[in-house]
Design a protein around this motif. Structure first.
Motif, PDB file in Angstrom:
ATOM      1  N   GLY A  54       0.839  -1.030   0.229  1.00  0.00           N
ATOM      2  CA  GLY A  54       0.342  -0.202   0.041  1.00  0.00           C
ATOM      3  C   GLY A  54       1.075   1.305  -0.093  1.00  0.00           C
ATOM      4  O   GLY A  54       0.838   1.984  -0.963  1.00  0.00           O
ATOM      5  N   LEU A  55       1.918   1.812   0.559  1.00  0.00           N
ATOM      6  CA  LEU A  55       2.471   2.727   1.182  1.00  0.00           C
ATOM      7  C   LEU A  55       3.285   2.433  -0.265  1.00  0.00           C
ATOM      8  O   LEU A  55       3.428   4.065  -0.569  1.00  0.00           O
ATOM      9  N   ALA A  58       1.279   4.095  -2.793  1.00  0.00           N
ATOM     10  CA  ALA A  58       0.406   5.166  -2.726  1.00  0.00           C
ATOM     11  C   ALA A  58       1.991   6.020  -3.388  1.00  0.00           C
ATOM     12  O   ALA A  58       1.726   7.352  -3.545  1.00  0.00           O
ATOM     13  N   ILE A  61       1.454   6.848  -7.090  1.00  0.00           N
ATOM     14  CA  ILE A  61       1.056   7.099  -7.807  1.00  0.00           C
ATOM     15  C   ILE A  61       0.921   8.918  -7.296  1.00  0.00           C
ATOM     16  O   ILE A  61       1.003   9.792  -8.023  1.00  0.00           O
ATOM     17  N   GLY A  62       1.504   8.482  -6.049  1.00  0.00           N
ATOM     18  CA  GLY A  62       1.683  10.468  -5.599  1.00  0.00           C
ATOM     19  C   GLY A  62       2.763  11.081  -6.476  1.00  0.00           C
ATOM     20  O   GLY A  62       2.455  12.291  -6.637  1.00  0.00           O
ATOM     21  N   ALA A 127      -1.044   0.720 -11.612  1.00  0.00           N
ATOM     22  CA  ALA A 127      -0.650   2.689 -10.680  1.00  0.00           C
ATOM     23  C   ALA A 127      -0.635   3.674 -11.988  1.00  0.00           C
ATOM     24  O   ALA A 127      -0.776   4.221 -11.476  1.00  0.00           O
TER      25      ALA A 127
END
Length: 142
Positions: A54-55, A58, A61-62, A127
């Protein structure tokens, strides 16, 4: 043949190059697995795996979605592939750190590498699609 019949040099927009520094930097997140294994920071098993995945998603994508990274789908597909290659290299070099195999032992059969890399590239592509959507929502021009 006369010059009238020769193909003209048609040049359209040149696609932006792949940002290899971004690919390498984001792929380095695969080192979270052995680092958390060494420190015991996130525990063990599925909770640790879910937090790391998950990290990683994130951050990918961030960075790509909120940044002006060109060609987000290709960039993150290549990032997923590099992530898998780096993770496999770490597992081969330090099997005890990654939790696969014992001292000198190979974790999985070699044929599984192709499937694992395909899956990593697929997660990267997914992603990348999300990051491209974020860029589109933000109105980023590529």
């Amino acid at each position: 043949m006369t010059s009238q019949h020769l193909p003209q040099n048609v040049s359209g927009p040149v696609p932006a190059p792949v940002p290899w520094g971004v690919v390498a930097g984001l792929a380095a997140l695969c080192l979270l697995w052995p680092l958390t294994g060494l420190t015991g920071l996130l525990g063990t098993g599925a909770p640790r795996a879910l937090v790391i995945l998950g990290l990683t998603a994130a951050v990918w994508i961030g960075v790509v979605g909120l940044g002006r990274v060109p060609r987000p789908v290709l960039t993150l597909t290549l990032t997923g592939l590099a992530y898998g290659l780096l993770a496999h290299a770490v597992a081969l070099l330090f099997p005890v750190l990654t939790g696969f195999g014992g001292p000198g032992g190979a974790g999985a059969p070699a044929w599984t590498l192709v499937l694992a890399l395909a899956m990593d590239a697929g997660w990267g592509a997914l992603a990348g699609l999300v990051a491209a959507g974020v860029q589109r929502l933000r109105g980023v021009r590529r």
